[in-house]
Design an enzyme around this catalytic site. Structure first.
Site, PDB file in Angstrom:
ATOM      1  N   LYS A 132      47.522  47.689  43.509  1.00 10.72           N
ATOM      2  CA  LYS A 132      46.279  46.922  43.549  1.00 10.72           C
ATOM      3  C   LYS A 132      45.227  47.708  44.323  1.00 10.72           C
ATOM      4  O   LYS A 132      45.545  48.442  45.276  1.00 10.72           O
ATOM      5  CB  LYS A 132      46.550  45.579  44.220  1.00 10.72           C
ATOM      6  CG  LYS A 132      45.379  44.605  44.230  1.00 10.72           C
ATOM      7  CD  LYS A 132      45.791  43.291  44.889  1.00 10.72           C
ATOM      8  CE  LYS A 132      44.708  42.253  44.860  1.00 10.72           C
ATOM      9  NZ  LYS A 132      45.141  40.984  45.496  1.00 10.72           N
ATOM     10  N   SER A 207      44.220  37.272  42.608  1.00  7.62           N
ATOM     11  CA  SER A 207      43.341  38.417  42.543  1.00  7.62           C
ATOM     12  C   SER A 207      44.025  39.702  42.091  1.00  7.62           C
ATOM     13  O   SER A 207      43.376  40.716  41.869  1.00  7.62           O
ATOM     14  CB  SER A 207      42.701  38.646  43.913  1.00  7.62           C
ATOM     15  OG  SER A 207      43.693  38.897  44.895  1.00  7.62           O
ATOM     16  N   SER A 231      47.935  35.168  44.916  1.00  7.85           N
ATOM     17  CA  SER A 231      47.358  36.291  44.173  1.00  7.85           C
ATOM     18  C   SER A 231      48.342  37.242  43.517  1.00  7.85           C
ATOM     19  O   SER A 231      47.936  38.072  42.709  1.00  7.85           O
ATOM     20  CB  SER A 231      46.425  37.093  45.089  1.00  7.85           C
ATOM     21  OG  SER A 231      45.284  36.343  45.394  1.00  7.85           O
TER      22      SER A 231
END
Length: 568
Positions: A132, A207, A231
């Protein structure tokens, strides 16, 4: 800060990303924004038969064994996944940073090491791992969805990246996030919107949505996301993946960037995302065996416990008692999730486990407390980062919307329950933190009290629930996160695992129920059996704080039971 306007900064950075993709790896993607693109890697002609075999190997134990024995070289495995990642990027817009030469040089180094030493460099030898866009890599930008962060090159590796190098892994791409990180969807002005590979009209969640889309496309054998309110679990549920949300400070977060840095009452945690549960275990054990507490002062000094993984505190995995939270009494889940829970119950009972109902405990109080902690600065952190470039704060994830610039978390249920969100004083925040401790104690006592009803002599071993009240939904409509953020607030280790796919014939819409709040009504109205047909359906397994080994093992029990039941 650059003197250029934010739109120019974003456009130039996006072009740089496009230029980093080899021209010979460009495909002709489907033009329609609707429907699945899962078939494209097999059919586009870019991947060889061997590359398809490599990237379709979802069992990471097999992949690592092939690398360790030299059957597949690190260079060819990394190349195969890189090509598939670039395909995934063209289909779902899931990537941010692409650094092919650097990753292949690392792969060549690992091949040489294996040849010269006759052994692997570490337990993750030769494995490409996607990250990420929060995990710093020395010499590369870490943009995290903000125009103002374009051009900021890191001088250090995050501790996770340091450890991945030591363990023999190959960081090879970074993945897209929403501006501010607080959305359960994935869109920013720099890199654009990420879509769900099962239906590009739908969101992959957030996210860690870039990771979700990439791994679901099998463009990475293992990705790492972060989770402060769901997330990693929301994208895993939306994209048909396995994941782990570990307890606070079990895995190393040092030197990664974040939103709201300094907010430590509800800590963010990093977690693996993969197409196999064995990958989740392999990653978690490898990182813990690497003694991360020697690199990150916040990490709990707790070695991997073989005893806990053997479920020594859960009847050695025999005749366990699972509870199902059919409904959190805040938002009622969609029909496919009810069917998935019913299927899971039958599967567990078929192999001798007991399944009881879980009655939620003080959920509205926990929700209000955690939301007030999340919003304690009234969005100041996000506004500051946007103001550095003049970039507007994104206020909606809808495909077409009229932007109004207010705090991103100001959603219908939050507004209904919290009223006006305000900037809290230090004293007011302390009172919330005090209340949070009281709520955690109350919930622990409640869980312990179930020992009188399970029939095992122990409290409920784990809770099974939805991860989100809906499946992957149209962009701009994912407002629910409390099924997951409950675990963040209480610091409960949890996983998500895939169960099935939705079916419009089986998952028909029920009549309206008595709505508890605006969001409950909105989620009900969102459901359409035809629209949601064929999407992945995943559930969440919730354990106790610092119980990662047992939570992984219990998820293996559930996963094995489901696969056996579906074969009958």
């Amino acid at each position: 800060m650059s003197s250029k306007d934010w739109k120019t900064i974003c456009a130039e950075r996006k072009k740089k990303q496009l230029d980093s993709m080899p021209p010979e790896w460009i495909i002709d993607p489907p033009k329609s924004p609707y429907g699945s693109v899962q078939h494209v890697p097999e059919e586009c002609g870019l991947l060889t038969t061997r590359e398809l075999e490599i990237t379709n190997t979802t069992d990471v134990d097999i992949l690592l064994n092939m690398l360790a024995t030299g059957v597949w070289s690190s260079v060819e495995v990394t190349t195969a996944f890189y090509k598939r990642a670039i395909i995934a990027q063209q289909l779902t817009n899931c990537l941010t940073e692409i650094f092919i030469d650097r990753a292949l040089a690392r792969a060549k180094e690992l091949d040489t090491y294996l040849q010269e030493h006759g052994k692997v460099m570490g337990p993750l030898h030769g494995l490409p791992i996607s990250l990420k866009d929060q995990f710093r890599i020395k010499g590369l930008e870490t943009i995290m969805g903000y125009a103002a962060w374009v051009g900021e090159v890191s001088q250090v590796d995050s501790v996770l990246v340091e450890m991945l190098y030591e363990l023999g892994a190959i960081p090879f791409v970074r993945t897209n996030v929403p501006q501010t990180l607080v959305w359960g969807e994935t869109y920013n002005h720099v890199f654009g919107r990420t879509t769900n590979p099962f239906n590009r009209y739908m969101t992959p969640g957030g996210s860690s949505g870039g990771e979700g889309a990439l791994v679901a496309m099998r463009g990475s054998p293992l990705g790492v996301g972060t989770d402060i309110g769901g997330s990693v679990r929301i994208p895993a549920a939306f994209c048909g993946l396995y994941t782990l949300r570990p307890s606070y400070e079990r895995l190393p977060y040092a030197n990664a960037v974040n939103a709201q840095e300094g907010q430590e009452s509800i800590s963010s945690a990093l977690g693996p995302m993969a197409n196999s549960l064995c990958a989740v275990k392999r990653f978690t054990k490898a990182i813990i065996d690497g003694k991360p507490w020697k690199k990150d002062p916040l990490v709990v000094k707790k070695p991997w416990s073989h005893e806990e993984y053997a479920l020594s505190e859960h009847g050695d995995g025999v005749g366990m008692c699972f509870a199902i939270m059919w409904d959190n009494e805040v938002v009622k889940p969609h029909p496919p999730l009810i069917r998935a829970m019913e299927l899971t119950k039958k599967a567990l009972e078929a192999v001798g486990h007991k399944v009881v109902d879980w009655t939620p405990h003080k959920h509205l109080e926990i929700y209000e407390n955690s939301e007030r902690i999340y919003t304690a600065d009234d969005g100041y952190d996000y506004r500051v980062e946007c103001e550095k470039s003049g970039e507007p704060l994104i206020a909606s994830m809808k495909l077409q919307d009229e932007q109004t610039h207010h705090y991103p978390l100001e959603k219908s249920m939050a507004k209904t329950i919290l009223g006006e969100i305000k900037h809290l004083s230090a004293y007011e925040l302390w009172q919330l933190q005090k209340e949070k401790r009281i709520l955690r104690k109350s919930h622990l006592d409640y869980w312990e009290s179930t020992a009188s009803t399970t029939g095992t002599g122990r409290p409920v071993d784990a809770i099974i629930s939805p991860a989100v009240a809906s499946l992957a939904c149209p962009h701009g409509t994912n407002s629910d996160a409390f099924y997951t953020s409950l675990c963040n607030a209480l610091d409960l280790a949890s996983t998500v695992f895939p169960v099935m796919f939705s079916d419009k014939e089986l998952d028909t819409k029920p009549p309206p129920h008595k709505f508890r709040n605006n969001e409950d009504e909105a989620i009900y109205n969102l459901y359409d059996a035809e629209l949601f047909h064929g999407l992945p359906v995943g559930l969440q397994l919730i354990g106790r704080t610092q119980e990662e080994e047992a939570v992984i093992a219990m998820t293996e029990v559930v996963d094995k039971a489901l696969k056996a039941y579906k074969r009958v």
